[in-house]
Design an enzyme around this catalytic site. Structure first.
Site, PDB file in Angstrom:
ATOM      1  N   ASP A 229       0.758  -1.120  -0.069  1.00  0.00           N
ATOM      2  CA  ASP A 229      -0.105  -0.013  -0.054  1.00  0.00           C
ATOM      3  C   ASP A 229       1.021   1.237   0.105  1.00  0.00           C
ATOM      4  OD1 ASP A 229      -1.993   1.878  -0.015  1.00  0.00           O
ATOM      5  OD2 ASP A 229      -3.044   0.821   1.667  1.00  0.00           O
TER       6      ASP A 229
HETATM    7  C1  BGC Z   1      -4.657   3.376  -0.164  1.00  0.00           C
HETATM    8  C2  BGC Z   1      -4.958   2.701  -0.936  1.00  0.00           C
HETATM    9  C3  BGC Z   1      -4.838   3.449  -2.275  1.00  0.00           C
HETATM   10  C4  BGC Z   1      -3.507   4.029  -2.382  1.00  0.00           C
HETATM   11  C5  BGC Z   1      -2.937   4.834  -3.497  1.00  0.00           C
HETATM   12  C6  BGC Z   1      -3.598   4.288  -0.077  1.00  0.00           C
HETATM   13  O1  BGC Z   1      -3.736   5.281   1.111  1.00  0.00           O
HETATM   14  O2  BGC Z   1      -4.861   2.911   1.282  1.00  0.00           O
HETATM   15  O3  BGC Z   1      -6.225   1.750  -1.044  1.00  0.00           O
HETATM   16  O4  BGC Z   1      -4.672   2.313  -3.592  1.00  0.00           O
HETATM   17  O5  BGC Z   1      -3.238   4.920  -1.248  1.00  0.00           O
HETATM   18  O6  BGC Z   1      -3.921   6.029  -3.866  1.00  0.00           O
END
Ligand code: BGC
Length: 754
Positions: A229
């Site tokens: 993530d």
């Molecule tokens: C989120 C993800 C997301 C990523 C990119 C993170 O903060 O938890 O779900 O895909 O950011 O935006």
């Protein structure tokens, strides 16, 4: 591209560079070797492609496009074909926008109704979530675009989302929190997966070898790459060692340097770096190779087509929670729409999934050709106005035959990054609904929410149509459903409790310091409410229709199977009402008894069918061993207990229409490692135990029976007391009560454990 050949030409620095992003949304390129970079963008309920320069927080504006219903709504359609079509539609859009990977779907379990991202997740039930996610992933990848399901795993709250430690026992982890991922990985073969920010039992997911390698790859056969993530990467070498491949976002010079140093110092084997580079490049290479030719650019036409699909999805996902003959609205009725959401529907959640919608329909415009007047009723931004707005709405209701209140959670209530405090609507909305319901008119509430809300006024209103967060077409879809141009067919994918404190995670959410202990174990959602015999506000799987369905003629092809066989159940569904409609037929399995504590029943199949009035269809469901299994920690795997089970078919988890029994014989022997302190009943639960100890215990019992007068000298029930005592005592006690000496008991144990 021959990936291995390419890797063999790369320097260690170039390989290390591939293992982290070039910027917020791109993988690193190696121009010298003709390797281009790939773009990834957020989904899951639309394409959030940032235009222009990517900023380091991912906050810049994104392209104007179509927003689809969120995962919580899509799951309520209980329609895997629609989930697949959503994946295909988004895959097409990725192709048009030159995006190679879509960051979705989100399939974490809804442990608590207040998790801030519940709207982005499918369900409290792992089977439903797994099936919907698998179809979505298949859809996206069929277009030659990688899907990136997330957030793996036990990521069920937003509080301390980047550091919290989810403490979950092995059985609960596999049976509840991993099953959806397992179904999705095995059925849809995603080419990537996003590991979560949090720790699981003390180890960050990005460094968790058990999860990233032993479970994901070795057990389930995952053959794509694992990406963090955004910002979840920790120690670079430990990550690679554990099975992590790509760290996002970039640029990450420190990461590259650390990988090179770890290899040079002998701390990290270069072969492991090669493996991670291979995983990334191979996944892109294989998926992109299958891209269709002749992709068109996005245009008004593609947007119109996508909007039409968004509407179809929203029509099939909305759930009619209650209907006291108020709906559908008759064409000659004078209708009052009340509520800000009739003008500006709440249709998506906040955070990284937020879509820049090109067009959002609202119910007021959609009902322009009907006899509808409007009163705002409340203002989510200006609560001081609410008293006046409420009075005006009450006044406006005088002329109406029916009042339709558009209510729900304001956008600031449901977001990535924080959890809700409770499950209540804003106070002024509860008050408005309660007061309008006192007038002598039919009252209908149209809800907009991505997670459950309490409805203290439920007994006073005539109908509730739960639109959930239903994307750009929310307004048009609501009008079609209210007037009956379309028949509601969604079913709740999450239980609506009466109050938050009824929820099983309540005492341990979000956990001290953001370290939740999942003490409710496997009993989440309906598994808990049913076990406790609690009546929630609305149960899992509930949803009404304007027509009625009759269930009949349940049959089964075998009355008894082993866990190596399958069983097929058939049932007839008949539309006995006056409207064309769709029904979600749900199949649950219930063990008639078990050695361990199991949910009363669990969803193991569902099908959605459309029937004309008078039309009848026979549905068949095929169940394999997994439908009867629980996760047994003694073998670290799913295990079928021999015994009788009941198959239940219903229209909701609490509206079971038909049942049929089946006997299942488990063929796996649990390992025996009993000692002098093991209970006799536990030993008798195993085949070897029964063989060796069974005759001895039978002997003791028959001796007791022939002596029952003496047993009764201990009072009524003396024989039963003695029997229970024998069964529950440690085997070692046979030397005290069974006429054996210690050496003989040890000999028995050796035989059993062998
Ligand atoms: C989120 C993800 C997301 C990523 C990119 C993170 O903060 O938890 O779900 O895909 O950011 O935006």
């Amino acid at each position: 591209m021959d990936v291995n050949e390419l890797i063999s030409q790369m320097t260690l620095e170039e390989k290390a560079q591939i293992l982290s992003g070039a910027d917020f949304w791109h993988t690193a390129a190696v121009e010298r070797l003709g390797l281009k970079s790939f773009m990834m963008c957020d989904g899951p309920n639309g394409l959030r492609k940032q235009v222009g320069e990517a900023d380091h927080l991912g906050l810049n504006g994104s392209i104007s496009t179509v927003c689809y219903p969120t995962a919580s709504s899509v799951a309520s359609s209980f329609d895997v074909d629609l989930a697949r079509e959503l994946g295909e539609t988004l895959g097409d859009e990725c192709l048009r926008e030159d995006v190679s990977m879509l960051l979705g779907p989100g399939l974490n379990m809804k442990r608590s109704p207040v998790c801030g991202r519940n709207f982005e997740y499918y369900s409290e039930d792992p089977y439903l979530a797994g099936k919907m996610a698998a179809a979505y992933v298949e859809g996206v990848q069929s277009k030659g675009v990688l899907a990136c399901p997330k957030h793996f795993a036990a990521n069920n709250q937003e509080y301390r989302r980047m550091s919290g430690n989810s403490i979950v026992d092995e059985r609960t982890l596999h049976e509840i929190y991993l099953t959806a991922f397992e179904i999705m990985v095995k059925e849809a073969h995603p080419k990537s997966i996003m590991c979560a920010y949090n720790q699981l039992n003390g180890t960050y997911l990005s460094e968790n070898k058990y999860m990233l390698t032993e479970v994901l790859r070795d057990k389930w056969g995952f053959d794509g790459f694992v990406v963090t993530d955004w910002g979840a990467g920790k120690d670079p070498a430990k990550g690679v060692e554990a099975g992590l491949d790509l760290v996002m976002p970039g640029p990450c010079e420190d990461h590259t340097k650390a990988i090179v140093e770890a290899v040079n110092s002998g701390k990290l084997d270069e072969a492991k770096v090669d493996r991670a580079v291979f995983n990334i490049l191979n996944a892109f290479n294989r998926t992109i190779e299958n891209r269709p030719e002749g992709v068109l650019a996005s245009s008004d036409e593609t947007r119109k087509r996508d909007y039409a699909f968004a509407k179809k999805l929203s029509l099939d996902s909305a759930v009619l929670l209650k209907n006291n003959k108020a709906l559908p609205i008759k064409s000659d009725m004078k209708v009052l729409f009340v509520g800000e959401f009739a003008e500006k529907p709440r249709y998506q959640g906040s955070g990284s999934s937020h879509i820049n919608s090109a067009f959002v329909s609202n119910a007021l415009d959609a009902a322009a050709d009907k006899n509808v007047t409007f009163a705002k009723g409340y203002d989510t931004k200006n609560p001081e106005e609410n008293f006046i707005l409420r009075e005006k709405a009450i006044e406006a209701a005088e002329d109406a035959d029916i009042i339709v209140i558009f209510a729900g959670l304001p956008a600031s209530y449901e977001s990535e990054g924080f959890d809700r405090k409770d499950i209540n609507l804003p106070k002024e909305q509860d008050k408005l609904i309660s007061e309008l319901a006192l007038l002598n008119k039919k009252t209908v509430v149209v809800m907009h929410n991505g997670s459950p809300v309490a409805m203290p006024w439920i007994d006073r209103v005539d109908a509730v149509l739960d639109m959930q967060l239903s994307g750009d077409a929310a307004g048009e879809a609501a009008v079609d459903l209210l007037w009956g141009f379309s028949n509601p067919s969604g079913k709740l994918s999450e239980t609506y409790p009466e109050k938050l404190s009824d929820n099983p995670s309540f005492l341990n959410f979000p956990g001290d310091g953001g370290n939740p202990e999942y003490r409710e174990g496997v009993f989440i959602g309906y598994r808990y409410y049913e076990k406790k015999r609690m009546q929630p506000l609305f149960p899992f799987g509930h949803g009404l229709s304007y027509t009625e369905f009759e269930y009949s003629d349940i049959t089964i092809d075998k009355e008894s199977i082993t866990d190596k066989e399958r069983v097929t159940v058939s049932v007839d569904i008949w539309n006995v009402g006056r409207y064309k409609g769709k029904e979600v037929v749900q199949l649950y399995v219930s063990p008639n008894g078990s050695r361990i504590s199991r949910p009363y029943k669990e969803l193991k199949g569902f099908q959605k069918i459309e029937l004309l009035p008078e039309e009848k269809e026979t549905l068949t469901f095929t169940l394999d061993a997994r439908a009867f299994a629980y996760y047994e920690t003694k073998i670290h795997d799913f295990y079928v207990e021999s015994g009788d089970y009941t198959i239940l078919i219903g229209s909701s988890s609490n509206d079971i229409r038909l049942t049929i029994p089946v006997h299942v014989e488990g063929t796996t022997l649990l390992p025996c490692s009993f000692d002098m302190f093991s209970a006799i009943s536990d030993i008798l639960d195993t085949a070897k135990g029964r063989e060796v100890l069974g005759p001895i215990v039978d002997n003791i019992f028959s001796e007791m029976k022939s002596n029952s007068e003496n047993a009764d000298s201990m009072g009524e029930g003396g024989t039963e007391m003695m029997e229970r005592m024998i069964l529950e005592m440690p085997i070692g006690s046979l030397s005290t009560f069974g006429g054996f000496d210690t050496a003989q008991v040890k000999k028995l144990l050796r035989k059993i454990n062998h």
